[in-house]
Design a protein around this motif. Structure first.
Motif, mmCIF file in Angstrom:
data_model
loop_
_atom_site.group_PDB
_atom_site.id
_atom_site.type_symbol
_atom_site.label_atom_id
_atom_site.label_comp_id
_atom_site.label_asym_id
_atom_site.label_seq_id
_atom_site.Cartn_x
_atom_site.Cartn_y
_atom_site.Cartn_z
ATOM 1 N N TRP A 129 -65.139 39.176 -20.680
ATOM 2 C CA TRP A 129 -64.024 38.320 -20.248
ATOM 3 C C TRP A 129 -64.353 36.839 -20.319
ATOM 4 O O TRP A 129 -63.484 36.009 -20.572
ATOM 5 N N VAL A 155 -61.735 33.350 -21.668
ATOM 6 C CA VAL A 155 -61.071 32.412 -20.755
ATOM 7 C C VAL A 155 -60.429 31.261 -21.515
ATOM 8 O O VAL A 155 -59.295 30.876 -21.253
ATOM 9 N N SER A 171 -49.539 35.084 -19.601
ATOM 10 C CA SER A 171 -50.630 35.821 -20.246
ATOM 11 C C SER A 171 -50.952 35.255 -21.623
ATOM 12 O O SER A 171 -52.102 35.305 -22.055
ATOM 13 N N LEU A 172 -49.943 34.699 -22.299
ATOM 14 C CA LEU A 172 -50.196 34.067 -23.600
ATOM 15 C C LEU A 172 -50.703 32.639 -23.430
ATOM 16 O O LEU A 172 -50.932 31.940 -24.411
ATOM 17 N N ARG A 173 -50.808 32.213 -22.156
ATOM 18 C CA ARG A 173 -51.349 30.877 -21.844
ATOM 19 C C ARG A 173 -50.479 29.771 -22.449
ATOM 20 O O ARG A 173 -50.984 28.842 -23.084
ATOM 21 N N ARG A 192 -53.880 25.367 -19.720
ATOM 22 C CA ARG A 192 -52.933 26.022 -20.622
ATOM 23 C C ARG A 192 -52.207 27.194 -19.951
ATOM 24 O O ARG A 192 -52.331 28.335 -20.337
ATOM 25 N N SER A 230 -59.848 46.625 -23.964
ATOM 26 C CA SER A 230 -59.823 45.154 -23.939
ATOM 27 C C SER A 230 -58.888 44.516 -22.919
ATOM 28 O O SER A 230 -59.133 43.395 -22.477
ATOM 29 N N GLU A 268 -60.408 42.887 -19.740
ATOM 30 C CA GLU A 268 -61.126 41.622 -19.960
ATOM 31 C C GLU A 268 -60.149 40.450 -20.065
ATOM 32 O O GLU A 268 -60.395 39.372 -19.534
ATOM 33 N N PHE A 269 -59.015 40.675 -20.782
ATOM 34 C CA PHE A 269 -58.033 39.599 -20.909
ATOM 35 C C PHE A 269 -57.453 39.215 -19.549
ATOM 36 O O PHE A 269 -57.218 38.044 -19.263
ATOM 37 N N VAL A 327 -58.871 39.546 -16.533
ATOM 38 C CA VAL A 327 -59.876 38.843 -15.726
ATOM 39 C C VAL A 327 -60.000 37.402 -16.228
ATOM 40 O O VAL A 327 -60.060 36.456 -15.436
ATOM 41 N N ALA A 328 -59.971 37.225 -17.541
ATOM 42 C CA ALA A 328 -60.057 35.876 -18.119
ATOM 43 C C ALA A 328 -58.880 35.027 -17.651
ATOM 44 O O ALA A 328 -59.028 33.849 -17.306
ATOM 45 N N TYR A 346 -59.261 34.034 -14.051
ATOM 46 C CA TYR A 346 -60.260 32.984 -13.967
ATOM 47 C C TYR A 346 -59.655 31.646 -14.369
ATOM 48 O O TYR A 346 -59.898 30.619 -13.740
#
Ligand code: SF4
Ligand code: SF4
Lengths: 93, 395
Positions: free
Chosen positions: A6, A10, B100-102, B163, B220, B223-224, B226-227, B230
């Motif tokens: 992850w 980020v 989610s797509l930032r 973003r 995957s 992980e996305f 959690v990113a 963060y």
């Protein structure tokens, strides 16, 4: 293929920057039945090449060939082959 | 540098539209809904008069509004929109996709109750329902704050470290339709403050073709997420920095929370948006009588500034937490949940009393607030909180 952790995601988010990298995703391991061509009967009619939904069958000008990295074993080629020279054999682990 | 600014009388919604105009975004896709209609209405006038360069997309629903915003933002445009209540609810699935797509979309929400029964007035049910959607949420107390928060939202959203989309909230009718005095910034100053938007990734960047939001299954997706979590947590210092810079330019400094006489306070009320003005009045009055009372205003709810809130509250005796939304089937409103569970592990913490008030635009008066401070003293004697108290409801 090594999947990212992850922390590597980020900054970028869910974006793929290299075009055409779906090729790296080998879908062949979904297969439970494996198509096998009996070349002695094959007429090179290219029906299988045309019908394969995964473009897993290639033609080099001489003969058709199945790429097992991407063939997911759907059996469409075997069903469509006019001379029935493709047999679906169960994969063994 | 001391600058003097032009002062005008203006309604909350029109101040928001004016801020949109000064930002001059590339794309606005919106569908008007009470009580935020004038934001879109007024802005479309600016478009018709040629006062902005914006591509205005009048869509057929809020779901389409957010979809168009997502498409435009992914293409690399600076994008803004506005909604409320049912409109926000209709955007729901697209809200998650935007964050989610930032995508740094800025949206104002004139907070309003959700049906049924039908009600067009102010409470926080709409944005509190969207609190898990991954948007940054800023709440504005008055007209000036709506205006100021919009410029800051643009900076925060587009910060390369962040973003993320930002929702600028204000109370429906109470603030959206109140005429107040606004200090207007010069267009030049606004332009310098927000800067030019240079998207890091853009679908129209034909030299660098890319895919946004592809399939990510059990190997995957986690992980996305959690990113993403963060990334929004990481926006806290950026929000603080932008608030400071805005203060240096205008004299009006903004932070994640606002502490009003909390440092030595024994009894503190926690509130958001316009109610903070009412509480401040009462705090002033009681302070004059020597009572140790204070107000903690939550300006940024997402990301939740737990550390700042804990530090502001931990030395109090009793804290009353005022939620302007209800969670049927739970023991309190969302603000209470966040604060109490976040501070649970501290050795020294106050008693927390949950309140729900003001649903569907029900008035909250200084008398109600005084009564809350009286109750907080009773609760101290009791040594534990009472069940959820509803303010100003008939039994
Ligand atoms: S089994 Fe399906 S995927 Fe495999 S080669 Fe035949 S048609 Fe293509
Ligand atoms: S369909 Fe059958 S006969 Fe035709 S090329 Fe494929 S394997 Fe050969």
């Amino acid at each position: 293929m090594k999947l990212p952790g992850w922390k590597e995601l980020v900054e970028i988010g869910p974006i793929i920057l290299e075009p055409g990298n779906a090729r790296e995703y080998k879908t062949g391991d979904w297969r439970t039945f494996r198509p096998e061509i009996d070349y002695s009967k094959c007429t090179t009619c290219l029906f299988c090449w045309l019908f394969c939904p995964d473009s897993a069958i290639s033609f080099d000008g001489k003969r058709v060939e199945i790429n097992y990295d991407y063939c997911k074993g759907c059996g469409i080629c075997a069903a469509e082959c006019p001379v029935k020279c493709i047999t679906m054999k169960e994969e063994e682990k | 540098m001391k600058t003097t600014f032009k002062k005008i009388a203006i309604e909350g919604n029109e101040a928001a539209a004016l801020a949109f105009k000064q930002v001059n975004p590339d794309v606005v896709a919106a569908y008007p809904i009470t009580p935020s209609t004038e934001v879109v209405q007024k802005f479309s006038e600016y478009v018709a008069n040629g006062e902005v360069d914006t591509e205005f997309v009048p869509v057929e629903s809020e779901h389409s509004a957010m979809s168009a915003c997502i498409g435009a933002s992914a293409a690399g445009a600076r994008v803004m929109t506005s909604t409320a209540s049912q409109g926000l609810a209709l955007m729901w699935e697209m809200l998650y996709i935007a964050s989610s797509l930032r995508l740094p979309i800025v949206m104002t929400v004139a907070n309003r109750a959700l049906s049924a029964p039908i009600n067009i007035h102010g409470d926080h049910s709409d944005s509190m329902g969207a609190r898990d959607s991954g948007w940054i949420q800023i709440y504005s107390e008055n007209v000036q704050e709506i205006y100021d928060n919009i410029f800051q939202a643009v900076r925060i959203a587009e910060d390369p470290q962040v973003r993320l989309p930002v929702m600028v909230n204000f109370d429906g009718f109470i603030t959206s339709h109140s005429e107040e005095i606004l200090e207007v910034l010069d267009d030049d100053l606004v332009r310098r403050f927000i800067g030019e938007y240079k998207p890091k990734y853009s679908l129209l960047d034909v030299d660098h073709p890319m895919t946004m939001g592809p399939l990510a299954l059990f190997d995957s997706y986690f992980e996305f997420k959690v990113a993403q979590a963060y990334a929004i947590a990481n926006s806290l210092p950026v929000i603080k920095k932008v608030g400071r810079e805005f203060g240096d330019l205008t004299g009006r400094y903004y932070d994640l929370i606002e502490k009003y006489h909390t440092d030595d306070a024994e009894y503190i009320i926690v509130a958001m948006s316009s109610t903070c003005g009412t509480v401040r009045e009462v705090v002033d009055e009681l302070r004059e009588k020597g009572e140790k009372v204070g107000l903690l205003k939550i300006r940024v709810f997402r990301p939740f500034p737990l550390e700042e809130i804990s530090n502001a509250l931990k030395n109090a005796k009793v804290v009353g937490i005022l939620d302007r939304s209800i969670i049927p089937g739970s023991f309190s409103g969302p603000l209470y949940h966040e604060i109490v569970s976040g501070m649970y592990h501290l050795d020294k913490r106050p008693i927390f009393q949950p309140y729900v008030y003001g649903l569907g635009g029900r008035d909250i008066t200084t008398e109600h607030i005084k009564n809350v401070f009286t109750q907080l003293q009773e609760i101290e004697k009791l040594g534990r909180p009472k069940n959820l108290i509803y303010i100003g409801v008939r039994e």
